[in-house]
Scaffold this motif. Structure first.
Motif, PDB file in Angstrom:
ATOM      1  N   ALA A  13      26.089  72.809 -63.196  1.00  0.00           N
ATOM      2  CA  ALA A  13      26.673  73.744 -64.168  1.00  0.00           C
ATOM      3  C   ALA A  13      25.556  74.611 -64.734  1.00  0.00           C
ATOM      4  N   TRP A  18      37.835  74.600 -66.411  1.00  0.00           N
ATOM      5  CA  TRP A  18      36.703  73.646 -66.462  1.00  0.00           C
ATOM      6  C   TRP A  18      36.233  73.513 -67.917  1.00  0.00           C
ATOM      7  N   HIS A  19      36.046  74.647 -68.570  1.00  0.00           N
ATOM      8  CA  HIS A  19      35.613  74.626 -69.975  1.00  0.00           C
ATOM      9  C   HIS A  19      36.655  73.949 -70.859  1.00  0.00           C
ATOM     10  N   LEU A  65      36.129  70.318 -70.858  1.00  0.00           N
ATOM     11  CA  LEU A  65      34.916  69.759 -71.473  1.00  0.00           C
ATOM     12  C   LEU A  65      34.833  70.032 -72.978  1.00  0.00           C
ATOM     13  N   ASN A 104      32.775  74.484 -58.600  1.00  0.00           N
ATOM     14  CA  ASN A 104      32.837  73.299 -59.464  1.00  0.00           C
ATOM     15  C   ASN A 104      34.266  72.782 -59.613  1.00  0.00           C
ATOM     16  N   THR A 132      34.293  67.394 -65.014  1.00  0.00           N
ATOM     17  CA  THR A 132      33.996  67.354 -66.450  1.00  0.00           C
ATOM     18  C   THR A 132      34.062  65.910 -66.970  1.00  0.00           C
ATOM     19  N   VAL A 170      30.715  64.555 -66.752  1.00  0.00           N
ATOM     20  CA  VAL A 170      29.835  65.078 -67.808  1.00  0.00           C
ATOM     21  C   VAL A 170      30.102  64.287 -69.099  1.00  0.00           C
TER      22      VAL A 170
END
Ligand SMILES: Cc1ncc(COP(=O)(O)O)c(C=O)c1O
Length: 400
Positions: free
Chosen positions: A26, A313-314, A317, A380, A385, A388
């Motif tokens: 990332a 994706w954001h 997370l 990605n 996530t 992460v």
């Protein structure tokens, strides 16, 4: 060119990056890893030059024209308005030193910007007697309406040129370019945009946004090798630019003397007008080949789709990290979002320490100017996530 590979590119699929050693990469906002088609394209040029030497020249000149068109299509321009340069900085420098400045002209710059879009204006100001006017980029994230009022006020007082990055490299804030462009038009100011944190992930349109000049490099969201960039110059601005940086390729029919008779070696050929005037000497063909392949992959997926993919994706997370005490810089208004998700850590460890700990757990991210920054791209998968979050929990539990 690489159709077979393009058809293999898919959102959320890392198959084209088999050598990538991180479990989660990332960090495209810093430097992208190179995909197999990009490596193959570079290797083809390496082998061709090893075999042919000068013989690769015609094909590489043609490639430049294709890459010029690719750049143009990413910003809603035409190839004629694009000049190929070495990187974003070279593009900023080119405009800063080619405008017909008058002593006392005022340039609006922003605290918080990546220095590429400040240093050349500072040096032009020192050399040519310009005045720099400063605003805080952060003000546009915290209170956009108030910041735009202040922006208007500065322009009303007389600004020759506004120099801004489309996306702020620290917080990921997408600046209100369309409003800025509209305001510039009303006040007779010009708008210069550093687009390296935007192109390939955020759709931009120079005409709709009223952008006069734009510079961008290859190695972040365009996912190419380092060392290729471009400058866009709006057609209505080309006539005013001075050929202060012109060299041999800046002339019309620049290559004629390479094969022509003795009298074709002349120094009085006109300098090309517009962005091509800024193309001065021999070029990074290897980087250009890689970039052609990487932009091809991006175009096959579509920038709008990539943007949505990265937002998902954001979305996976951001709330999880906020629940653990991180403070997110991501704008709540989707119009201010980009490919960057930046956060302040919840404890007394610096962002760089967090990025280091995550790196040890197989997650590559960055920590520019005190922010913990995640910049995923089309390869990605959204599911990563979770990985992460597990790594973040292990760092939190390990304590300080
Ligand atoms: C906003 C911005 N501009 C410019 C650069 C780099 O410019 P260049 O292409 O000249 O290395 C970066 C990052 O490296 C950046 O984040």
């Amino acid at each position: 060119m690489h159709d077979a590979n393009e058809s293999r590119a898919a959102l959320g699929n890392r198959a084209l990056f088999p050598e990538l050693r991180f479990d989660v990469y990332a960090n495209h906002g810093s430097v992208s890893p190179l995909s197999e088609p990009v490596q193959a394209a570079v290797n083809e040029v390496l082998s061709a030059q090893a075999r042919e030497g000068m013989g690769i020249f015609p094909a590489e000149v043609e490639r430049r024209e294709r890459v010029r068109e690719q750049f143009a299509s990413l910003i809603g321009a035409t190839g004629e308005d694009i000049g190929l340069v070495a990187n974003t900085s070279a593009g900023v420098l080119a405009i800063a030193h080619s405008l017909p400045w008058r002593r006392g002209d005022r340039v609006l710059v922003f605290r918080g910007e990546f220095p590429t879009n400040v240093t050349p204006w500072q040096q032009a100001a020192r050399r040519l007697g310009l005045e720099l006017v400063w605003m805080d980029a952060e003000d546009f994230r915290l209170d956009r309406v108030a910041a735009m009022e202040q922006f208007e006020q500065h322009l009303a007082e007389g600004i020759r040129l506004v120099a801004v990055s489309a996306v702020q490299f620290t917080t990921g804030q997408l600046m209100p370019l369309e409003e800025m462009g509209e305001s510039c038009r009303r006040h007779g100011s010009e708008l210069f945009v550093d687009a390296i944190q935007a192109l390939g992930i955020v759709p931009l349109d120079v005409k709709r946004m009223g952008i006069d000049y734009l510079a961008c490099g290859s190695h972040k969201w365009l996912m190419g090798p380092e060392g290729v960039g471009f400058v866009y110059i709006a057609p209505q601005r080309t006539d005013q630019l001075e050929p202060n940086l012109a060299a041999w390729i800046s002339h019309e029919d620049a290559f004629e003397f390479l094969t022509g008779a003795a009298e074709t070696l002349r120094y009085d050929r006109p300098i090309r007008r517009g962005a091509r005037m800024l193309e001065s000497g021999t070029f990074n063909n290897l980087g250009c080949a890689g970039l052609e392949a990487s932009i091809g992959l991006i175009q096959s997926l579509g920038v709008t789709h990539i943007f949505e993919h990265v937002q998902a994706w954001h979305d996976g997370l951001e709330p999880a990290l906020q629940a653990r005490g991180f403070e997110s810089a991501r704008m709540t208004d989707p119009a201010g979002r980009s490919g960057i998700l930046s956060l302040q850590p919840p404890d007394n460890r610096a962002a760089a320490e967090w990025a280091g700990e995550l790196g040890e757990r197989g997650i590559s991210c960055a920590s520019p100017a005190g922010w913990l920054r995640f910049t995923p791209h089309w390869p990605n998968p959204a599911t990563e996530t979770e990985r992460v979050i597990r790594a973040v929990d292990s760092i939190l539990h390990q304590g300080h």
